[in-house]
Design a protein around this motif. Structure first.
Motif, short mmCIF file in Angstrom:
data_model
loop_
_atom_site.label_atom_id
_atom_site.label_comp_id
_atom_site.label_asym_id
_atom_site.label_seq_id
_atom_site.Cartn_x
_atom_site.Cartn_y
_atom_site.Cartn_z
N ASP A 51 -20.65 -30.09 36.72
CA ASP A 51 -19.20 -30.26 36.85
C ASP A 51 -18.89 -31.57 37.57
O ASP A 51 -19.59 -31.94 38.52
CB ASP A 51 -18.59 -29.12 37.68
CG ASP A 51 -18.77 -27.76 37.04
OD1 ASP A 51 -18.77 -27.68 35.80
OD2 ASP A 51 -18.91 -26.78 37.78
N GLU A 97 -14.01 -31.35 35.08
CA GLU A 97 -14.67 -31.61 33.80
C GLU A 97 -15.98 -30.83 33.80
O GLU A 97 -16.91 -31.14 34.54
CB GLU A 97 -14.94 -33.10 33.63
CG GLU A 97 -15.53 -33.44 32.29
CD GLU A 97 -15.69 -34.94 32.08
OE1 GLU A 97 -15.99 -35.31 30.94
OE2 GLU A 97 -15.52 -35.72 33.03
N LYS A 98 -16.03 -29.80 32.97
CA LYS A 98 -17.24 -28.99 32.84
C LYS A 98 -18.08 -29.60 31.73
O LYS A 98 -17.64 -29.70 30.60
CB LYS A 98 -16.88 -27.54 32.54
CG LYS A 98 -16.08 -26.89 33.68
CD LYS A 98 -15.96 -25.43 33.54
CE LYS A 98 -17.03 -24.61 34.12
NZ LYS A 98 -17.65 -24.91 35.36
N ARG A 99 -19.28 -30.02 32.10
CA ARG A 99 -20.20 -30.63 31.15
C ARG A 99 -21.43 -29.74 31.02
O ARG A 99 -21.62 -28.84 31.83
CB ARG A 99 -20.57 -32.02 31.61
CG ARG A 99 -19.30 -32.89 31.80
CD ARG A 99 -19.57 -34.35 31.80
NE ARG A 99 -20.11 -34.86 30.57
CZ ARG A 99 -19.40 -35.21 29.50
NH1 ARG A 99 -18.11 -35.06 29.49
NH2 ARG A 99 -19.98 -35.71 28.43
N ASP A 148 -8.86 -32.47 38.46
CA ASP A 148 -9.29 -32.39 37.08
C ASP A 148 -10.76 -32.00 37.11
O ASP A 148 -11.60 -32.72 37.66
CB ASP A 148 -9.11 -33.73 36.37
CG ASP A 148 -7.64 -34.10 36.21
OD1 ASP A 148 -6.83 -33.19 35.97
OD2 ASP A 148 -7.30 -35.29 36.35
N SER A 153 -17.52 -31.73 26.58
CA SER A 153 -16.98 -31.42 27.89
C SER A 153 -15.69 -30.63 27.72
O SER A 153 -15.04 -30.65 26.69
CB SER A 153 -16.72 -32.68 28.69
OG SER A 153 -15.65 -33.42 28.15
N ASP A 154 -15.36 -29.93 28.77
CA ASP A 154 -14.16 -29.13 28.82
C ASP A 154 -13.38 -29.57 30.05
O ASP A 154 -13.87 -29.44 31.17
CB ASP A 154 -14.55 -27.65 28.92
CG ASP A 154 -13.37 -26.72 29.15
OD1 ASP A 154 -12.25 -27.07 28.76
OD2 ASP A 154 -13.59 -25.64 29.73
N MET A 155 -12.21 -30.16 29.86
CA MET A 155 -11.41 -30.66 30.98
C MET A 155 -10.31 -29.66 31.29
O MET A 155 -9.56 -29.27 30.41
CB MET A 155 -10.80 -32.03 30.64
CG MET A 155 -10.05 -32.65 31.78
SD MET A 155 -11.10 -33.22 33.12
CE MET A 155 -11.63 -34.80 32.49
#
Length: 136
Positions: free
Chosen positions: A40, A34-36, A32, A18-20
């Motif tokens: 998202d 969170e791209k998973r 916030d 993931s990219d937070m």
């Protein structure tokens, strides 16, 4: 119930990276994002209120935790609208809506949740975050 499973899948898919990213505005909103791999998850907070919104990668499904079970999801250009009608949510009847603008990463999130009471609908959650910029 299907949407609760969707949110659990989005939030709990630990096997995927993931990219937070964090977005804020001058009014004190914080999102916030969170791209998973499968979508998202947006954790939205402002003035002591909090909401969790999940949207799949294809922007066809989503949920507003605690308010929406089967929302209608409409994608528009750079954004998504989620709208759910009244439904039984545990001991309460709830409904909700959210609008997310993903321009430049994320620029705006508006979310509202309502609970049916004896004398009509009561707005239980209302967050409006505009002019968001990414904190680096």
């Amino acid at each position: 119930m299907k949407k609760l499973a969707l949110l659990a899948l989005l939030v709990g898919s630990f096997a995927q990276a993931s990219d937070m990213r964090q977005f804020t505005n001058l009014d004190g909103c914080r999102v916030d994002l969170e791209k998973r791999g499968n979508g998202d998850v947006l954790y939205v907070s402002h003035d002591g209120q909090e909401a969790i919104i999940g949207v799949t990668s294809d922007r066809r499904e989503g949920t507003i935790a605690g308010y929406c079970d089967e929302p209608n999801v409409v994608s528009f250009g750079t954004g998504v609208n989620l709208l759910c009608n009244a439904h039984q949510n545990g001991d309460y009847v709830t409904r909700g809506s959210a609008e997310i603008d993903f321009r430049n990463g994320l620029t705006a999130v508006t979310v509202e949740g309502q609970v049916k009471r004896m004398f009509g609908w009561k707005t239980d959650l209302q967050i409006d975050c505009q002019n968001l910029v990414e904190r680096r």
